[in-house]
Scaffold this motif. Sequence first.
Motif, PDB file in Angstrom:
ATOM      1  N   ILE A 161      40.909  17.010  44.670  1.00 17.55           N
ATOM      2  CA  ILE A 161      41.252  15.861  44.148  1.00 17.55           C
ATOM      3  C   ILE A 161      40.269  14.796  45.065  1.00 17.55           C
ATOM      4  CG2 ILE A 161      42.871  14.116  44.095  1.00 17.55           C
ATOM      5  CD1 ILE A 161      44.961  16.387  44.041  1.00 17.55           C
ATOM      6  N   SER A 162      39.603  14.140  43.931  1.00 15.75           N
ATOM      7  CA  SER A 162      38.750  13.188  44.695  1.00 15.75           C
ATOM      8  C   SER A 162      39.494  11.524  44.583  1.00 15.75           C
ATOM      9  CB  SER A 162      37.504  13.055  43.883  1.00 15.75           C
ATOM     10  OG  SER A 162      36.722  14.121  43.824  1.00 15.75           O
ATOM     11  N   ILE A 163      39.316  10.825  45.606  1.00 13.30           N
ATOM     12  CA  ILE A 163      40.228   9.713  45.623  1.00 13.30           C
ATOM     13  C   ILE A 163      38.929   8.761  45.747  1.00 13.30           C
ATOM     14  CG2 ILE A 163      41.582   8.079  46.719  1.00 13.30           C
ATOM     15  CD1 ILE A 163      42.920  10.782  45.837  1.00 13.30           C
ATOM     16  N   ASP A 164      38.682   7.670  44.637  1.00 13.45           N
ATOM     17  CA  ASP A 164      37.649   6.777  44.476  1.00 13.45           C
ATOM     18  C   ASP A 164      38.456   5.549  45.032  1.00 13.45           C
ATOM     19  OD1 ASP A 164      35.140   8.023  43.629  1.00 13.45           O
ATOM     20  OD2 ASP A 164      36.635   8.853  41.870  1.00 13.45           O
ATOM     21  N   CYS A 165      37.764   4.885  45.874  1.00 15.50           N
ATOM     22  CA  CYS A 165      38.331   3.378  46.488  1.00 15.50           C
ATOM     23  C   CYS A 165      37.234   2.332  46.173  1.00 15.50           C
ATOM     24  CB  CYS A 165      38.634   3.414  47.826  1.00 15.50           C
ATOM     25  SG  CYS A 165      39.914   4.774  48.237  1.00 15.50           S
TER      26      CYS A 165
END
Length: 238
Positions: free
Chosen positions: A112-116
Amino acid sequence: MRPSGRAPEQARDIKITRNYTKHAEGSVLIEFGDTKVICTASVDESVPRFLRGQGKGWVTAEYGMLPRSTGSRMSREAARGKQTGRTVEIQRLIGRSLRAAVDLEALGERQISIDCDVIQADGGTRTASITGGCVALADALQGLVEKGKLDKSPLKQMIGAVSVGIYEGHPVLDLDYPEDSAAETDMNVVMTDKGGFIEVQGTAEGESFNQEEFDAMLTLAKKGIEELFELQQAALAE
């Protein structure tokens, strides 16, 4: 008196808006006062090469500021061909903070990639990213359950983060930019909703801080993060 007129123990107005974008498995707009960050969680049915065959998953993060998120336009890091040290430091902090939220073995071999993406900055962008990113992560994990890919969510705990500091000789909670840029001490605290600490980053910008001031800042941080957990749960209950 703080520039914003807030009491020392008072955070900015905080708002969490779920399902902010259409395509991501989890998406949140989080607002810490005038700081606004879009956090999206994307599920990939594979893991990085170093984890293949180990039967566990991974959570990673990327962080960036839009060119006009601050008072003057900054060029995109992609255009410069290299991320700054600050960006690398922040996204590593976000990644390791949010990995603590998940049972990686129960997640299975998926990432799971979290892009902020910071669309407006007024101090506290990394703490907002962690707090909002955790809600987006929770939604992405629940989506895997709803799709029948997992029996239950591997979310172990919620993660929240807030800044504290010494401003004009007084411990204060949730620094905005005018305070952050002039603070004698700046500290970021990341905690779990079970009361554990993940990270405490504290730096004296001028005079050193003492044990009493450190304890006061930590007390403020714990109070502020407890309030963040209430906001996260209220958002997830909607």
